[in-house]
Design an enzyme around this catalytic site. Sequence first.
Site, PDB file in Angstrom:
ATOM      1  N   GLU A  87      60.284  26.336  57.313  1.00 33.66           N
ATOM      2  CA  GLU A  87      60.285  25.545  56.084  1.00 33.66           C
ATOM      3  C   GLU A  87      61.662  24.922  55.823  1.00 33.66           C
ATOM      4  OE1 GLU A  87      58.782  28.173  53.071  1.00 33.66           O
ATOM      5  OE2 GLU A  87      56.743  28.138  53.870  1.00 33.66           O
ATOM      6  N   PRO A  88      62.186  24.165  56.784  1.00 29.45           N
ATOM      7  CA  PRO A  88      63.560  23.649  56.685  1.00 29.45           C
ATOM      8  C   PRO A  88      63.794  22.655  55.557  1.00 29.45           C
ATOM      9  CG  PRO A  88      62.401  22.606  58.507  1.00 29.45           C
ATOM     10  CD  PRO A  88      61.524  23.710  58.016  1.00 29.45           C
TER      11      PRO A  88
END
Length: 475
Positions: A87-88
């Site tokens: 989930e950058p």
Amino acid sequence: MATQKLVPSMVVDLLLQNGIPELKLFSPSQYVLPAFANSSIGVSVAFQENQLRWMNNSKDIHDWIEKYVKRHVDHGVDIRYLYVGNEPFSRKYKQRTFGDVLYFMGEARKSLDRHNLTHIKTTTAHFTDILTNVTKPSKGDFREDIKELMINLLKFLKETKAPLVINIFPIYLVGSKQMPLDFAFFDERSNYTIKDGPHIYKNIFTLTYDTLVSALTKAGYPDMQIIIGQIGWPTDGYPNANPKNAERFHRGLLRYLKRNEGTPLHPNKTMDVYITGLSDENKIITEWGEYQRHWGIYRHDGSPKYKIDFSMQDHNSEPTTAKGTVKMPNRWCMYNENIFNGSKEKVMEHVNYACSKSDCTLLSPGATCDNLNFTWNASFAFNMYFQMNGQKINYCDFNGYGYITTNDPSTATCRFPIEILSVELIDNGVIHQLVASSGEISKVVSNPTILPIGLALSALVCMILLLCVLMWLPG
């Protein structure tokens, strides 16, 4: 991320018994991966962001992949995906957007190719907050602040034939959007629907999925492969998080996947879905809710919480229990209210300390133990501290306020758990506690003939079930 860790071979056996053919590991432990050698179970591993930030050059990345990927592939572990970060681009985390993820994905791809591991796909997972306007799919798009990053990432995924992975959590989505709870399920018990042009949406999953499809179409990638990286329902620590609703959610989900109906914008599509998670994690960070520790289909000791049929046949039965776990003695730590007349403030100091060093999420509002009186509330906190420290006598002292009993203090609604004996590995005279790795289990229903008949639990109490099935879901 749990104090109770199952033997890795136990987990493999549990997976096989339940016919679960894929598992996603958030941490590729050197003590866990060997258990999957020649097991027929597909594995995904994650290159975590905190590890990536220590990488100074491409050689560091190359060496990591050789150690945690190639070495195990050479010994028969079927690694299929390498996740780079997690989930950058999410706003959930306080740190800045991890924009370097594209660089690391590219370097990881080059390294895999140099190691002749071209079959392993490189990708990363996204939270649903990469999307805007999750109210009507036709209005859906990527957030403006990350749009350029997403376009570049999609270009990379397309060129390397890798999927886009999104995590969908229905219990969170309906709560944050103030939608009826029933809209999170697949059984259409609610009259609540959302109409978008000719399409009608009867649950939050298909609504969210098609919002992503719409965003991908606007970005020029209408046919991008999509995988649901996480989807599930917690069983405690939050209103409506209970085994009954978890069973209802998963039963509806699996029925939906088996029908292979897809979504209004992607009809008749086979979906690959990872169910989160395999077992609870009593040490995971609870910044986003106490329920974060209760995603598991299994308890820490390897016993199932509710009925779920991974074979997709909709059998009304629980999955198999992990074989070989050994519980510690039937001993509980209780608050001794009869001997001491100390002030509640004094007792609460000990309660707060015990909870800060253990797991008291079951005492939170809406959880199963939030209705205990003062004595039982303190006892629950004392016992969790006692159990999570291996039932050592000195961990049930609390300046004389605690005592040990062999009588189970559990109530009709609140279970006082007992720790299991955790696994330890002796290596060259040094004792290493076996690290529990989060993971997910997958089921491939596209071709049922390739599904193994049996499966088993792993030494990582915090794995997440991945189901690659005829259809896919939200996270």
